[in-house]
Design a protein around this motif. Structure first.
Motif, PDB file in Angstrom:
ATOM      1  N   THR A   8       0.821  -1.212   0.000  1.00  0.00           N
ATOM      2  CA  THR A   8       0.000   0.000   0.000  1.00  0.00           C
ATOM      3  C   THR A   8       0.858   1.266   0.000  1.00  0.00           C
ATOM      4  N   TYR A   9       2.144   1.130   0.333  1.00  0.00           N
ATOM      5  CA  TYR A   9       3.040   2.285   0.236  1.00  0.00           C
ATOM      6  C   TYR A   9       4.486   1.816   0.241  1.00  0.00           C
ATOM      7  N   PHE A  10       5.368   2.711  -0.165  1.00  0.00           N
ATOM      8  CA  PHE A  10       6.803   2.470  -0.072  1.00  0.00           C
ATOM      9  C   PHE A  10       7.497   3.813   0.102  1.00  0.00           C
ATOM     10  N   SER A  11       8.737   3.757   0.550  1.00  0.00           N
ATOM     11  CA  SER A  11       9.535   4.961   0.759  1.00  0.00           C
ATOM     12  C   SER A  11      10.802   4.839  -0.070  1.00  0.00           C
ATOM     13  N   ALA A  12      11.178   5.930  -0.747  1.00  0.00           N
ATOM     14  CA  ALA A  12      12.348   5.896  -1.621  1.00  0.00           C
ATOM     15  C   ALA A  12      13.012   7.263  -1.666  1.00  0.00           C
ATOM     16  N   VAL A  13      14.157   7.305  -2.315  1.00  0.00           N
ATOM     17  CA  VAL A  13      14.914   8.551  -2.477  1.00  0.00           C
ATOM     18  C   VAL A  13      14.716   9.056  -3.904  1.00  0.00           C
ATOM     19  N   PRO A  14      15.009  10.344  -4.160  1.00  0.00           N
ATOM     20  CA  PRO A  14      14.786  10.888  -5.504  1.00  0.00           C
ATOM     21  C   PRO A  14      15.458  10.091  -6.621  1.00  0.00           C
ATOM     22  N   THR A  15      16.631   9.538  -6.347  1.00  0.00           N
ATOM     23  CA  THR A  15      17.325   8.767  -7.386  1.00  0.00           C
ATOM     24  C   THR A  15      16.475   7.597  -7.867  1.00  0.00           C
ATOM     25  N   ILE A  16      15.821   6.917  -6.935  1.00  0.00           N
ATOM     26  CA  ILE A  16      14.986   5.773  -7.311  1.00  0.00           C
ATOM     27  C   ILE A  16      13.787   6.238  -8.129  1.00  0.00           C
ATOM     28  N   TYR A  17      13.163   7.330  -7.716  1.00  0.00           N
ATOM     29  CA  TYR A  17      12.027   7.850  -8.490  1.00  0.00           C
ATOM     30  C   TYR A  17      12.466   8.275  -9.895  1.00  0.00           C
ATOM     31  N   THR A  18      13.674   8.806  -9.996  1.00  0.00           N
ATOM     32  CA  THR A  18      14.192   9.191 -11.314  1.00  0.00           C
ATOM     33  C   THR A  18      14.372   7.964 -12.201  1.00  0.00           C
ATOM     34  N   ILE A  19      14.956   6.921 -11.654  1.00  0.00           N
ATOM     35  CA  ILE A  19      15.175   5.691 -12.423  1.00  0.00           C
ATOM     36  C   ILE A  19      13.853   5.097 -12.881  1.00  0.00           C
ATOM     37  N   LEU A  20      12.882   5.035 -11.981  1.00  0.00           N
ATOM     38  CA  LEU A  20      11.584   4.451 -12.334  1.00  0.00           C
ATOM     39  C   LEU A  20      10.852   5.315 -13.355  1.00  0.00           C
ATOM     40  N   SER A  21      10.984   6.624 -13.228  1.00  0.00           N
ATOM     41  CA  SER A  21      10.302   7.521 -14.170  1.00  0.00           C
ATOM     42  C   SER A  21      10.861   7.385 -15.583  1.00  0.00           C
ATOM     43  N   ASN A  22      12.109   6.958 -15.684  1.00  0.00           N
ATOM     44  CA  ASN A  22      12.764   6.877 -16.991  1.00  0.00           C
ATOM     45  C   ASN A  22      12.761   5.472 -17.584  1.00  0.00           C
ATOM     46  N   LEU A  23      11.980   4.563 -17.003  1.00  0.00           N
ATOM     47  CA  LEU A  23      11.875   3.222 -17.585  1.00  0.00           C
ATOM     48  C   LEU A  23      11.232   3.313 -18.966  1.00  0.00           C
ATOM     49  N   PRO A  24      11.484   2.330 -19.853  1.00  0.00           N
ATOM     50  CA  PRO A  24      10.898   2.351 -21.199  1.00  0.00           C
ATOM     51  C   PRO A  24       9.380   2.478 -21.164  1.00  0.00           C
ATOM     52  N   ASP A  25       8.830   3.076 -22.185  1.00  0.00           N
ATOM     53  CA  ASP A  25       7.393   3.354 -22.237  1.00  0.00           C
ATOM     54  C   ASP A  25       6.550   2.091 -22.136  1.00  0.00           C
ATOM     55  N   GLU A  26       7.102   0.958 -22.568  1.00  0.00           N
ATOM     56  CA  GLU A  26       6.303  -0.279 -22.528  1.00  0.00           C
ATOM     57  C   GLU A  26       6.096  -0.814 -21.112  1.00  0.00           C
ATOM     58  N   VAL A  27       6.814  -0.260 -20.143  1.00  0.00           N
ATOM     59  CA  VAL A  27       6.597  -0.652 -18.744  1.00  0.00           C
ATOM     60  C   VAL A  27       5.326   0.020 -18.250  1.00  0.00           C
ATOM     61  N   GLN A  28       4.273  -0.762 -18.096  1.00  0.00           N
ATOM     62  CA  GLN A  28       2.964  -0.248 -17.671  1.00  0.00           C
ATOM     63  C   GLN A  28       2.435  -1.110 -16.519  1.00  0.00           C
ATOM     64  N   PRO A  29       2.973  -0.954 -15.320  1.00  0.00           N
ATOM     65  CA  PRO A  29       2.618  -1.839 -14.206  1.00  0.00           C
ATOM     66  C   PRO A  29       1.258  -1.518 -13.594  1.00  0.00           C
ATOM     67  N   ASP A  30       0.744  -2.502 -12.859  1.00  0.00           N
ATOM     68  CA  ASP A  30      -0.472  -2.304 -12.060  1.00  0.00           C
ATOM     69  C   ASP A  30      -0.043  -1.770 -10.700  1.00  0.00           C
ATOM     70  N   THR A  31      -0.310  -0.509 -10.460  1.00  0.00           N
ATOM     71  CA  THR A  31       0.065   0.127  -9.192  1.00  0.00           C
ATOM     72  C   THR A  31      -1.155   0.442  -8.328  1.00  0.00           C
TER      73      THR A  31
END
Length: 484
Positions: free
Chosen positions: A228-251
């Motif tokens: 239901t939640y997670f905690s991360a640092v900006p670097t992780i959010y940057t990496i996830l935001s830049n994943l290929p467009d075909e990555v469309q997970p169920d969040t």
């Protein structure tokens, strides 16, 4: 709730309910209690008793969590150790904390008795059936700072600090037994312990411990364990935001993500939220404040570019160099008051006296409060650059740089100058497929910054160095300038 009683109460209320899981283990509440008792029996057999310190150097695993509770069951404190440290660094922390034992699976020569997780599992579960008498003033954790300004210091947190901080987190995030955290930050850091482990367990929820963060497997894990939640640092959010467009997970299971450890740009927050439909709640705090002091509200106005309002029970004030409160909206050093403020630095009374002033934590951060009481961090006091008498805050330059599409990470540091005293230089890394050049970056900065703030040099790297908790490692960058 008394932390020493958590395993017993959970097992009594819901023995088959989920407690702690990792990459290889899934403990329900009954198994969680059993593991804690076994570990406590083994630790006691090695001489651990109330008032002692247990050093724990393990990767992110359920065993690290059960060892925490086993030590507390005996009245001992825990000092978590980063497994990536060199043997000499490990020995320093073990000796500085005067640890009775070191729990680790690494082959290491230690000043303290070494106990393995296999040893812990062999303990009899009936041997640790009763917890020692509880005192909220008893030492619970000794968290070592990253040591960027000298030898690491042990931050002493007692049970009163942990209980106060967890209560604030539970209230602010509205945690219940339905919540499940996904822990991807290191468990040797207080954020991973408090926000992602203790708070959900205290609220009746559960936690899943990821051994390491990997962008290739993160969303697969999300879809499998349904946090239901997670905690991360900006670097992780940057990496996830830049994943290929075909990555469309169920969040859809995730209520929110927490961002801390370093300021995140407005652009990064908006990019992640719009792509994955997960709101990011930015907060701020220090180990000396038992993890967190401000947070953007779960409901209501969240202001990107700020780190939110104080947690319930804490007070934030901005003061000038003389310790006098400044006018609303003015810049000064951030001071924090509340029941979460550390007892002090272990065996360092002079350092403690410099940091805790009249009961308030002197953070060393520069910031201001806006008209609604939201904290805006300007920079670290020690990071401020004085160029020919002009104060330059690296964060301002970094924020302008982050406005450029294609920028992944930015760090601005000061370089000595015979003429001006110091001058700003900028290091950046780019997102995949970005074709930005140094000239592009400089042109953007010259358009959007006063001339004296424009870095005298821009360097583009494949990646920027980070410390063990994921913060950009500016001391390393400064050393690279000195070496050059």
């Amino acid at each position: 709730m008394n932390l020493t009683e958590v395993p017993d109460l959970r097992a009594a209320q819901s023995p088959t309910g989920s407690a702690v899981a990792d990459d290889h283990t899934d403990l329900d509440n009954a198994a969680f209690l059993d593991a804690v008792k076994r570990h406590a029996t083994t630790l006691a057999s090695r001489g651990v008793a109330a008032g002692d310190v247990v050093a724990v150097m393990l990767p992110n695993t359920a065993a690290l969590v059960t060892t925490l509770f086993a030590a507390w069951r005996l009245g001992a404190a825990v000092t978590p150790i980063n497994p990536a440290l060199a043997p000499a660094e490990v020995a320093y922390q073990v000796m500085d904390a005067e640890a009775k034992v070191l729990v680790t699976d690494d082959e290491i020569i230690s000043p303290a008795t070494v106990v393995t997780t296999a040893d812990l599992a062999k303990g009899a579960s009936n041997g640790g059936s009763r917890a020692v008498s509880y005192s909220e003033n008893a030492l619970a954790l000794v968290i070592y700072t990253s040591g960027t300004t000298g030898r690491p210091k042990g931050v002493m947190l007692d049970h009163k600090n942990l209980n106060a901080m967890c209560s604030m987190v539970i209230e602010a995030l509205e945690l219940t037994e339905a919540d499940r955290s996904l822990l991807i930050l290191p468990l040797f850091h207080v954020n991973g312990i408090v926000v992602s482990t203790l708070s959900p367990l205290l609220s009746g929820g559960s936690t899943v411990v990821a051994g390491t963060f990997s962008p290739k497997t993160f969303f697969h894990l999300v879809e499998r364990v349904r946090p239901t939640y997670f905690s991360a640092v900006p670097t992780i959010y940057t990496i996830l935001s830049n994943l290929p467009d075909e990555v469309q997970p169920d969040t859809s299971s995730i209520r929110f993500g927490i961002c801390g450890a370093a300021p995140a740009s407005v652009e990064l927050i908006e990019k992640f939220q719009s792509r994955y439909g997960v709101p990011i709640i930015e907060g701020y705090g220090l180990s000396e404040g038992t993890c967190a002091s401000t947070i953007n509200p779960l409901h209501g106005v969240r202001k990107p570019g700020t780190v939110g309002k104080p947690f319930p029970g804490q007070q934030v004030r901005i003061v000038d160099a003389d310790g006098t409160p400044v006018e609303a909206g003015e810049v000064g050093e951030v001071f924090i008051t509340g029941p979460n403020i550390m007892r002090g630095y272990l065996n360092r009374p002079e350092e403690t006296a410099k940091t805790i002033v009249d009961g308030s934590l002197r953070t060393g951060d520069i910031g201001r409060l806006d008209e609604d009481g939201y904290l805006i961090l300007v920079d670290r006091a020690k990071d401020m650059i004085i160029r020919g008498g002009e104060n330059i805050y690296p964060k301002e330059i970094e924020a302008v740089t982050y406005q450029m599409p294609g920028i992944a990470e930015v760090a601005v540091v000061g370089r000595p100058s015979d003429v001006y005293g110091e001058e700003p230089v900028l290091f950046a890394s780019l997102t995949p497929q970005s074709d930005l050049t140094v000239d592009d970056v400089l042109a953007h900065l010259r358009t959007n910054l006063a001339k004296y703030k424009v870095p005298v040099e821009v360097t583009i790297l494949d990646g920027l160095p980070k410390n063990p908790v994921g913060k950009l490692d500016k001391p390393t960058l400064r050393r690279s300038l000195a070496d050059a």
